[in-house]
Design a protein around this motif. Structure first.
Motif, short mmCIF file in Angstrom:
data_model
loop_
_atom_site.label_atom_id
_atom_site.label_comp_id
_atom_site.label_asym_id
_atom_site.label_seq_id
_atom_site.Cartn_x
_atom_site.Cartn_y
_atom_site.Cartn_z
N CYS A 196 -18.11 -77.72 -125.23
CA CYS A 196 -19.41 -77.07 -125.89
C CYS A 196 -19.53 -76.91 -127.75
CB CYS A 196 -19.98 -75.74 -125.37
SG CYS A 196 -18.70 -74.52 -126.20
N ARG A 197 -20.60 -78.03 -128.31
CA ARG A 197 -20.74 -77.99 -129.62
C ARG A 197 -20.49 -75.75 -130.11
NH1 ARG A 197 -23.96 -81.49 -128.56
NH2 ARG A 197 -25.38 -79.97 -129.28
N ILE A 198 -19.47 -75.42 -131.50
CA ILE A 198 -19.97 -74.22 -131.66
C ILE A 198 -20.62 -73.70 -133.10
CG2 ILE A 198 -18.24 -72.07 -132.38
CD1 ILE A 198 -17.86 -72.89 -129.45
N ILE A 199 -21.51 -73.28 -133.01
CA ILE A 199 -22.50 -72.88 -134.13
C ILE A 199 -22.27 -71.68 -134.28
CG2 ILE A 199 -24.51 -71.85 -135.58
CD1 ILE A 199 -25.76 -74.91 -134.38
N LEU A 253 -23.96 -70.65 -129.88
CA LEU A 253 -24.21 -70.28 -130.99
C LEU A 253 -24.73 -68.63 -130.63
CD1 LEU A 253 -27.81 -70.21 -131.90
CD2 LEU A 253 -27.52 -71.17 -130.03
N PRO A 289 -15.98 -81.04 -129.98
CA PRO A 289 -16.43 -80.29 -128.79
C PRO A 289 -15.37 -78.86 -128.53
CG PRO A 289 -15.55 -82.11 -127.54
CD PRO A 289 -15.78 -81.89 -129.49
N GLU A 334 -21.50 -76.87 -140.07
CA GLU A 334 -21.49 -77.34 -139.41
C GLU A 334 -21.74 -76.92 -137.95
OE1 GLU A 334 -22.64 -81.27 -140.02
OE2 GLU A 334 -22.84 -80.23 -141.87
N SER A 335 -21.39 -77.44 -136.83
CA SER A 335 -21.31 -77.35 -135.80
C SER A 335 -19.62 -77.00 -135.61
CB SER A 335 -22.21 -78.07 -134.46
OG SER A 335 -22.11 -79.06 -134.52
N ASP A 375 -22.40 -81.37 -124.11
CA ASP A 375 -23.90 -81.82 -124.75
C ASP A 375 -24.90 -81.17 -124.91
OD1 ASP A 375 -22.99 -84.61 -124.89
OD2 ASP A 375 -23.72 -85.05 -122.71
N HIS A 376 -24.10 -79.63 -124.46
CA HIS A 376 -24.45 -78.37 -125.34
C HIS A 376 -23.84 -77.89 -126.26
CE1 HIS A 376 -25.73 -79.31 -121.01
NE2 HIS A 376 -26.79 -78.23 -121.01
N THR A 377 -24.49 -76.67 -126.94
CA THR A 377 -24.22 -75.50 -127.56
C THR A 377 -23.89 -74.30 -127.45
OG1 THR A 377 -25.66 -77.68 -129.73
CG2 THR A 377 -24.23 -75.58 -130.29
#
Length: 102
Positions: free
Chosen positions: A8-11, A55, A21, A17-18, A51-53
Motif C-alpha cells: 500500500c501507499r502510506i500517507i 492514511l 509501496p 508525498e505518499s 493501488d490503495h492508500t
C-alpha cells in the motif's frame, strides 16, 4: 489477530508525498512494523492493498451527535425529551469512537 497489509501507499500526515509501496504489520490493535517485503506469521490475515492508500485516522471537527439523518433533524430533536437527546448523543458518540472517529 495479526494482519499484514501488503503493497500500500502510506500517507503519514507529516511528509508532503505518499510513501510506498510498503507493508504494514498489525498485531491486535497495534501497528508493529512498516517496511518492504514483511513476512507474516502463519496465522496472519494478508490483505493485498496494491493501488490503495493507507492514511491515519481522520478527525471529524464538526458533528451533531444528537441529530438523526432525517430530512428534519431539528424537528425531531424538538419533539424529544432532553433525556432522550442525551442518550442518543452518548450512543452516537460511542458508535463513532468504536469506528475510529476521534
Amino acid at each position: 489477530m495479526t494482519i499484514l497489509i501488503k503493497n500500500c501507499r502510506i500517507i503519514d500526515g507529516i511528509s508532503d508525498e505518499s510513501q510506498g509501496p510498503m507493508d504494514v504489520l498489525v498485531e491486535g490493535r497495534t501497528i508493529c512494523s512498516l517496511g518492504e517485503n514483511l513476512e507474516p506469521s502463519t496465522d496472519a490475515t494478508v490483505i493485498d492493498a496494491s493501488d490503495h492508500t493507507l492514511l491515519p485516522g481522520l478527525i471529524d471537527t464538526h458533528v451533531h451527535m444528537i441529530f438523526d439523518a432525517s430530512c428534519d433533524p431539528v424537528g425531531h430533536l424538538l419533539g424529544e425529551s432532553l433525556y432522550t437527546s442525551l442518550l442518543k448523543g452518548v450512543r452516537n458518540a460511542a458508535v463513532a469512537l468504536q469506528r475510529g472517529v476521534t
